[in-house]
Design a protein around this motif. Structure first.
Motif, PDB file in Angstrom:
ATOM      1  N   TYR A  95       0.421   4.196   0.298  1.00  0.00           N
ATOM      2  CA  TYR A  95       0.095   5.219   1.314  1.00  0.00           C
ATOM      3  C   TYR A  95       0.847   4.934   2.627  1.00  0.00           C
ATOM      4  O   TYR A  95       1.246   5.841   3.335  1.00  0.00           O
ATOM      5  CB  TYR A  95      -1.415   5.221   1.549  1.00  0.00           C
ATOM      6  CG  TYR A  95      -1.886   6.367   2.412  1.00  0.00           C
ATOM      7  CD1 TYR A  95      -1.895   7.675   1.921  1.00  0.00           C
ATOM      8  CD2 TYR A  95      -2.328   6.148   3.709  1.00  0.00           C
ATOM      9  CE1 TYR A  95      -2.329   8.729   2.713  1.00  0.00           C
ATOM     10  CE2 TYR A  95      -2.767   7.197   4.504  1.00  0.00           C
ATOM     11  CZ  TYR A  95      -2.768   8.478   4.005  1.00  0.00           C
ATOM     12  OH  TYR A  95      -3.189   9.523   4.792  1.00  0.00           O
ATOM     13  N   GLN A  96       1.019   3.645   2.939  1.00  0.00           N
ATOM     14  CA  GLN A  96       1.820   3.281   4.113  1.00  0.00           C
ATOM     15  C   GLN A  96       3.235   3.821   3.950  1.00  0.00           C
ATOM     16  O   GLN A  96       3.833   4.354   4.882  1.00  0.00           O
ATOM     17  CB  GLN A  96       1.902   1.752   4.247  1.00  0.00           C
ATOM     18  CG  GLN A  96       0.662   1.090   4.767  1.00  0.00           C
ATOM     19  CD  GLN A  96       0.913  -0.391   5.035  1.00  0.00           C
ATOM     20  OE1 GLN A  96       1.902  -0.969   4.584  1.00  0.00           O
ATOM     21  NE2 GLN A  96       0.003  -0.999   5.781  1.00  0.00           N
ATOM     22  N   CYS A 117       0.878  -1.177   0.000  1.00  0.00           N
ATOM     23  CA  CYS A 117       0.000   0.000   0.000  1.00  0.00           C
ATOM     24  C   CYS A 117       0.913   1.225   0.000  1.00  0.00           C
ATOM     25  O   CYS A 117       1.515   1.547   1.036  1.00  0.00           O
ATOM     26  CB  CYS A 117      -0.904  -0.003   1.222  1.00  0.00           C
ATOM     27  SG  CYS A 117      -1.913   1.479   1.309  1.00  0.00           S
ATOM     28  N   CYS A 129      -3.000  -3.234   9.329  1.00  0.00           N
ATOM     29  CA  CYS A 129      -2.512  -1.860   9.222  1.00  0.00           C
ATOM     30  C   CYS A 129      -3.083  -0.982  10.353  1.00  0.00           C
ATOM     31  O   CYS A 129      -4.220  -1.146  10.771  1.00  0.00           O
ATOM     32  CB  CYS A 129      -2.935  -1.309   7.867  1.00  0.00           C
ATOM     33  SG  CYS A 129      -2.400   0.377   7.594  1.00  0.00           S
ATOM     34  N   THR A 171      -3.763  -6.842   3.920  1.00  0.00           N
ATOM     35  CA  THR A 171      -2.860  -5.755   4.338  1.00  0.00           C
ATOM     36  C   THR A 171      -3.577  -4.821   5.294  1.00  0.00           C
ATOM     37  O   THR A 171      -3.018  -4.411   6.320  1.00  0.00           O
ATOM     38  CB  THR A 171      -2.380  -4.959   3.106  1.00  0.00           C
ATOM     39  OG1 THR A 171      -1.967  -5.875   2.103  1.00  0.00           O
ATOM     40  CG2 THR A 171      -1.253  -4.034   3.451  1.00  0.00           C
ATOM     41  N   CYS A 172      -4.817  -4.473   4.948  1.00  0.00           N
ATOM     42  CA  CYS A 172      -5.560  -3.524   5.784  1.00  0.00           C
ATOM     43  C   CYS A 172      -5.816  -4.098   7.172  1.00  0.00           C
ATOM     44  O   CYS A 172      -5.826  -3.366   8.164  1.00  0.00           O
ATOM     45  CB  CYS A 172      -6.892  -3.151   5.133  1.00  0.00           C
ATOM     46  SG  CYS A 172      -6.663  -2.227   3.605  1.00  0.00           S
ATOM     47  N   LEU A 208      -3.224   2.349  10.004  1.00  0.00           N
ATOM     48  CA  LEU A 208      -3.450   3.684   9.427  1.00  0.00           C
ATOM     49  C   LEU A 208      -4.878   3.933   8.962  1.00  0.00           C
ATOM     50  O   LEU A 208      -5.134   4.920   8.278  1.00  0.00           O
ATOM     51  CB  LEU A 208      -2.500   3.898   8.235  1.00  0.00           C
ATOM     52  CG  LEU A 208      -1.016   3.824   8.561  1.00  0.00           C
ATOM     53  CD1 LEU A 208      -0.198   4.023   7.300  1.00  0.00           C
ATOM     54  CD2 LEU A 208      -0.646   4.891   9.578  1.00  0.00           C
ATOM     55  N   GLU A 209      -5.789   3.066   9.358  1.00  0.00           N
ATOM     56  CA  GLU A 209      -7.146   3.228   8.831  1.00  0.00           C
ATOM     57  C   GLU A 209      -7.753   4.571   9.203  1.00  0.00           C
ATOM     58  O   GLU A 209      -8.497   5.169   8.426  1.00  0.00           O
ATOM     59  CB  GLU A 209      -8.037   2.099   9.355  1.00  0.00           C
ATOM     60  CG  GLU A 209      -9.201   1.881   8.442  1.00  0.00           C
ATOM     61  CD  GLU A 209     -10.165   0.856   8.985  1.00  0.00           C
ATOM     62  OE1 GLU A 209     -11.311   0.918   8.605  1.00  0.00           O
ATOM     63  OE2 GLU A 209      -9.736   0.011   9.795  1.00  0.00           O
ATOM     64  N   CYS A 249      -6.115   7.019   6.474  1.00  0.00           N
ATOM     65  CA  CYS A 249      -6.533   6.879   5.074  1.00  0.00           C
ATOM     66  C   CYS A 249      -8.055   6.865   4.950  1.00  0.00           C
ATOM     67  O   CYS A 249      -8.595   7.071   3.884  1.00  0.00           O
ATOM     68  CB  CYS A 249      -5.949   5.618   4.448  1.00  0.00           C
ATOM     69  SG  CYS A 249      -6.844   4.116   4.888  1.00  0.00           S
ATOM     70  N   ALA A 294      -3.562   4.996  -1.520  1.00  0.00           N
ATOM     71  CA  ALA A 294      -3.889   3.947  -0.542  1.00  0.00           C
ATOM     72  C   ALA A 294      -4.643   2.869  -1.292  1.00  0.00           C
ATOM     73  O   ALA A 294      -5.699   3.133  -1.863  1.00  0.00           O
ATOM     74  CB  ALA A 294      -4.754   4.531   0.565  1.00  0.00           C
ATOM     75  N   TRP A 295      -4.098   1.671  -1.312  1.00  0.00           N
ATOM     76  CA  TRP A 295      -4.812   0.620  -2.041  1.00  0.00           C
ATOM     77  C   TRP A 295      -4.668  -0.756  -1.371  1.00  0.00           C
ATOM     78  O   TRP A 295      -4.739  -1.793  -2.028  1.00  0.00           O
ATOM     79  CB  TRP A 295      -4.384   0.561  -3.510  1.00  0.00           C
ATOM     80  CG  TRP A 295      -2.955   0.095  -3.772  1.00  0.00           C
ATOM     81  CD1 TRP A 295      -2.231  -0.796  -3.057  1.00  0.00           C
ATOM     82  CD2 TRP A 295      -2.130   0.487  -4.863  1.00  0.00           C
ATOM     83  NE1 TRP A 295      -1.004  -0.993  -3.609  1.00  0.00           N
ATOM     84  CE2 TRP A 295      -0.907  -0.207  -4.741  1.00  0.00           C
ATOM     85  CE3 TRP A 295      -2.299   1.354  -5.945  1.00  0.00           C
ATOM     86  CZ2 TRP A 295       0.151  -0.033  -5.639  1.00  0.00           C
ATOM     87  CZ3 TRP A 295      -1.247   1.500  -6.845  1.00  0.00           C
ATOM     88  CH2 TRP A 295      -0.040   0.818  -6.690  1.00  0.00           C
ATOM     89  N   GLY A 296      -4.479  -0.774  -0.107  1.00  0.00           N
ATOM     90  CA  GLY A 296      -4.258  -2.046   0.584  1.00  0.00           C
ATOM     91  C   GLY A 296      -5.378  -3.041   0.340  1.00  0.00           C
ATOM     92  O   GLY A 296      -6.546  -2.664   0.255  1.00  0.00           O
TER      93      GLY A 296
HETATM   94  S1  SF4 Z   1      -5.844   0.696   5.918  1.00  0.00           S
HETATM   95 FE1  SF4 Z   1      -3.641   0.798   5.590  1.00  0.00          FE
HETATM   96  S2  SF4 Z   1      -3.255  -0.723   4.040  1.00  0.00           S
HETATM   97 FE2  SF4 Z   1      -5.416  -0.327   3.984  1.00  0.00          FE
HETATM   98  S3  SF4 Z   1      -5.647   1.241   2.436  1.00  0.00           S
HETATM   99 FE3  SF4 Z   1      -5.466   2.292   4.374  1.00  0.00          FE
HETATM  100  S4  SF4 Z   1      -3.301   2.730   4.552  1.00  0.00           S
HETATM  101 FE4  SF4 Z   1      -3.502   1.207   2.969  1.00  0.00          FE
END
Ligand code: SF4
Length: 995
Positions: A740-741, A738, A976, A972-973, A978-979, A982, A966-968
């Motif tokens: 964005y990470q 991802c 993560c 992956t999400c 970072l929710e 993002c 951001a395309w996890g």
């Molecule tokens: S939750 Fe994390 S991995 Fe999923 S899209 Fe957002 S930044 Fe990317």
């Protein structure tokens, strides 16, 4: 009685609901505004001396009423043309008589008496278990107080006392077993206690109060005394009141009705008037609503159905409608919201004397918070226990920190407390107020996983000082160092007292005071009203300990301190108007414009029947001591009185509490059933339930800024100077998973959230296993090894033994701190055999070359970028190298590696430079032990080439300003953090909405 009083009394006769004797007892009907009547009476009685009323004394049962009374009095005097008054003295009975006739001898403080009696108890080990000593001392003191304020005298001889008790119990022989312990405990301790006080020339405060009462009669006759709202006087007080009543110097004001006994709201009034020999006053006028309430709580023995029938005939329409509402909320939160809504509604209607009466302190706190959110200030007449204040919490954190070897939890609480004069609180340097504890929490606790010991925190800072200064600035690091040094210094004397031995109590208090001063807490307490009370309490305890040679172990001292903090209340100053929260007793003299009786469950109304540790009610009655049921009758009286203390009363309760059903107060239940059966409605207001559940009735902070425009997934394009100057397997994997990470962690430099793990976790286990295998082939200080030569069937036992030794050494610290860590050790020990099996086979072709091999060198294609990494293990054969990564968890598949989805192993091959013949994971798990994800030959070569090309292309794109979306995927999400940044949930909702 002075002539003018008699004259006014006659003139006002029609105004008083009930006047008894020579108009000295004013028994007002429920619902009369007592304070207003009292003010009116005083102004009339003393019209000749107005505006000077300083010779008058008004005695209340609780100081909460004084502010409201003064305001009522002033309002009425202004109406009579007196803009200002020399006000009467408003006080409580104890305070006034003790001031009038102060005790001349040495008085035992209230703080000292429990501690001293406990010490006396401990001197009689046959009578008292040390574990129960505090509770027993409390119960005994309660009994001693009752004995001192009653007509009963404890006989000098134990035999005589036993006989008295036997008679009271109705037992023929005083030698009966069951009397033995109780009689001898009370008799022995009563006499020991009184003798001890005599020997030390001390007077108990209750005894001093009794003496002051007896001595004050002559002086009291110089004043005009008004006793308001006292319905619960002890024998000595009753004698005092009776003397002054008979001599015409005292008038009594109270609400209620005469003539009922037993379990009834008016019993307390009947008993009081009987004791004063003023029975049978003329019946007070009563309205229909009051008559209905009297019928509901009737104790005459008339049947329930007869009463319902009579009420229906006497008042065909309910007199309670529009006066009384009963609201049953779903749960505690809904109940608090209902109270909040009602108060706000009344406030908007212009009502300014609103009462919320409850015995449920948790509910009271929640209501207060909701009202304050709405901008309505609430006065709390019941006050707070000192133990619940922030000043006491800071003190508790300090002592907890000392007890728990400066565990990070109390230490952090202490650092955040405004009472600690830490460098950041004093702004001696430029560091932000949160910087120091933030640095401590992040670096010393979360990052280094140190959970206690000042020395360990300090060593960590010392060893990492340069790095910390670089990342947090020199001011924060210096401030944290001096704060920890301050804690160290301040704790020294207190720590000496934690040796399990007894020490003089005065030493504890002086060491505590000293430490508080060193932390700057002493000074800050002096600037705070609660802090001042706390310091005063500590000083009193110190004085008590010094005067009476009290000795404690550390644990006993803390128990004493905790009890004192629980037993003392902090009472904020009251204005006597607005919205007031209070308990039933504090509400005794109040009339409101609107009232809520909240938390009307059986737990609070009447609550648990108080029990006495000594004697049942029958015996207490025989001995002339107050019955236990008396306190329940007083609550019943206060509840009945409140039902008519405002034009509109709402009673609230709830259906359940944390999944358990809540039982309604029996008094509420009786009222509701009676009304339901008489008038066909249960006094509920369904609209209130609807309003409470409606979101529009709740206070919300409305932001006037326009709403942000809905958007999809973020795709920031970082400025070129934000791009990282190094690449690693981890950041390349993030870029793939991802982007964005990669933007957040690698471009913005935001660190991942750390978590403190006091138990050994799977990740820690993996780290320990890596260390063991590293030490097996490399020289690691303080660990056994390294192994020399190859492993084969001939020497495998020695290899296993060495691995076991290293393993136990590595896990030693964990298994010492936590028994559960042994499970992880045994799990690894069980795999050593499999590992050696693998080594024997593997070393037929390969030789271990290096472990934990670090790389940090410029990238071939771009020398401004550093390529970094650490390879677990590199083995060698004639043709080239094998790269091995140990895995205690899941491993990637060959397919994913070849497709470029997993870059770790190919990236290591790229870093190493080669020639690399093989890359593989070594799975160290019980079920899948062995090599996996193996790639060699052309497959390996192609994968590494593709990776190299991709890195080059990506670096070029990033430098050109490519976006990092951001395309996890789901996997992956899930892992993560970072929710929240993002906002994946938001853009998924938006996407759906737009479909
Ligand atoms: S939750 Fe994390 S991995 Fe999923 S899209 Fe957002 S930044 Fe990317």
């Amino acid at each position: 009685m002075p002539p003018q009083t008699r004259r006014i009394g006659r003139a006002n006769r029609g105004n008083w609901s009930t006047l008894s004797g020579r108009h000295q007892i004013h028994l007002l009907a429920y619902g009369e505004d007592l304070l207003s009547r009292l003010a009116q009476c005083i102004l009339s009685d003393h019209a000749a001396t107005l505006p000077d009323l300083h010779h008058i004394v008004v005695i209340f049962p609780h100081h909460a009423s004084a502010a409201r009374f003064r305001r009522v009095l002033l309002t009425q005097s202004i109406k009579q043309g007196h803009g200002a008054l020399l006000p009467p003295h408003t006080t409580t009975l104890v305070r006034w008589v003790c001031k009038l006739c102060p005790h001349s001898g040495k008085l035992l403080s209230t703080t000292a008496r429990t501690a001293l009696l406990r010490q006396t108890l401990l001197a009689h080990p046959k009578l008292c278990d040390p574990q129960d000593s505090w509770a027993l001392a409390d119960s005994l003191l309660k009994l001693f107080d009752e004995l001192q304020t009653s007509d009963h005298r404890v006989a000098d001889e134990l035999r005589e006392f036993r006989t008295t008790l036997a008679k009271a119990y109705g037992i023929e022989s005083h030698t009966k077993e069951q009397l033995g312990y109780e009689a001898s405990l009370i008799h022995t301790l009563w006499h020991s206690w009184t003798e001890q006080l005599n020997e030390q020339g001390l007077t108990d405060p209750v005894q001093a109060y009794v003496q002051s009462l007896n001595q004050s009669l002559d002086q009291a006759r110089n004043s005009r005394i008004y006793l308001a709202g006292h319905v619960n006087l002890n024998d000595v007080e009753l004698d005092w009141v009776k003397h002054l009543l008979d001599s015409g110097h005292l008038q009594i004001f109270m609400e209620g009705q005469y003539g009922h006994h037993g379990y009834h709201p008016d019993t307390v009034i009947t008993q009081l008037l009987d004791h004063l020999n003023k029975p049978d006053p003329a019946a007070a006028p009563i309205n229909n609503y009051g008559r209905l309430l009297n019928t509901v709580y009737d104790g005459s023995g008339q049947s329930w159905y007869r009463r319902i029938a009579d009420q229906a005939v006497a008042a065909p329409h309910s007199p309670a409608v529009d006066k009384l509402t009963l609201h049953l909320a779903a749960d505690a939160e809904r109940e608090a919201q209902a109270v909040d809504l009602l108060v706000r509604r009344w406030w908007l209607q212009g009502k300014r004397h609103i009462g919320v009466v409850t015995g449920d302190r948790k509910l009271a706190r929640r209501v207060r918070a909701l009202l304050e959110r709405a901008g309505i200030q609430v006065e709390d007449a019941a006050g707070w226990r000192l133990a619940t204040t922030s000043a006491a919490s800071a003190l508790a954190s300090w002592l907890d920190a000392i007890e728990q070897n400066f565990s990070h939890t109390p230490l952090l609480d202490l650092m955040k407390s405004p009472f600690v004069a830490s460098p950041q609180n004093d702004n001696h340097n430029d560091c932000h107020s949160d910087a120091v504890h933030g640095l401590f929490e992040h670096e010393c606790v979360l990052k280094s996983q140190i959970t206690d010991s000042l020395e360990r925190y300090q060593n960590h800072i010392k060893q990492n000082r340069l790095r910390l200064i670089e990342s947090h600035g020199p001011d924060s690091v210096t401030a944290l160092e001096s704060l920890l040094a301050q804690f160290d210094l301040a704790a020294k004397n207190l720590l000496k007292l934690r040796d399990g031995h007894h020490h003089p109590g005065a030493h504890f208090l002086s060491a505590l005071h000293h430490s508080l001063d060193q932390l700057g807490m002493g000074q800050r307490y002096h600037q705070d009203t609660v802090g001042q009370q706390l310091i005063h309490l500590l000083s009193e305890m110190g004085q008590a300990a010094a005067d009476h040679n009290l000795g404690y172990t550390w644990d006993e001292f803390r128990a004493w301190l905790n009890r004192q903090l629980e037993q003392h209340n902090f009472q904020p100053p009251l204005r006597g108007q607005g919205v007031e929260l209070m308990g039933l007793i504090e509400s005794r003299l109040y009339s409101f414009e609107a009232l809520i009786i909240a938390g009307a469950s059986s737990e609070h109304l009447p609550g648990k029947t108080p029990s006495s540790a000594f004697f049942n009610d029958g015996v207490r009655s025989q001995l002339g001591l107050p019955k236990v049921a008396q306190s329940r009758n007083i609550l019943f009286y206060d509840f009945r009185r409140l039902l008519q203390s405002a034009p509109h009363v709402v009673i609230t309760s709830r259906q359940e509490e944390q999944g358990e059903p809540v039982i309604k107060s029996p008094w509420l239940e009786r009222l509701q059933h009676f009304h339901q059966q008489t008038y066909g409605n249960d006094l509920d207001e369904p609209a209130l339930t609807t309003w409470v559940s409606h979101a529009n009735t709740r206070i919300r902070q409305v932001d006037t800024l326009p709403l942000p425009i809905a958007h999809g997934a973020p795709h920031p394009a970082p400025d070129v100077h934000l791009l990282p100057t190094h690449i690693s397997a981890a950041n390349q994997q993030r870029l793939l998973n991802c982007p964005y990470q990669y933007f957040i962690y690698d471009c913005m430099g935001i660190a991942q959230t750390l978590r403190l793990t006091e138990d050994l976790e799977k990740s820690d286990y993996g780290e320990r296993v890596h260390r063991i295998l590293h030490a097996f082939y490399a020289d690691v200080t303080e660990l056994a090894g390294p192994w020399q030569g190859l492993i084969n069937e001939g020497n495998r036992q020695q290899a296993e033994a060495m691995l076991e030794d290293i393993s136990k050494q590595v896990f030693l610290e964990d298994t010492r701190n936590n028994i559960l860590a042994r499970g992880w050790l045994y799990r690894w020990l069980g795999l050593i055999g499999k590992f050696v099996d693998w080594e024997v086979m593997h070393q037929i072709n390969w030789r271990p070359d290096a472990t934990e091999l670090s790389f940090d060198h410029p990238l071939d294609v771009d020398s401004t970028i550093q390529a970094r990494g650490r390879i677990d293990r590199v083995d060698k054969c004639r043709s080239g190298f094998a790269i091995i990564d140990y895995k205690t968890g899941v491993t990637s598949s060959v397919t994913d590696i070849e497709r470029g989805e997993q870059v770790q192993l190919p990236f290591y091959a790229l870093l190493h430079g080669g020639p690399v013949d093989k890359i593989s994971f070594l799975s160290l798990s019980k079920d899948r032990f062995g090599e996996t994800g193996t790639l060699d030959g052309d497959n390996l070569k192609n994968t590494v080439t593709l990776l190299q090309r991709r890195i080059t292309a990506t670096l070029t794109e990033l430098k050109r300003g490519a976006a990092l979306p951001a395309w996890g995927d789901e996997k992956t999400c899930d892992l993560c953090q970072l929710e929240g940044l993002c906002r994946k949930q938001m853009w998924e909702v938006d996407d759906n909405a737009s479909i």
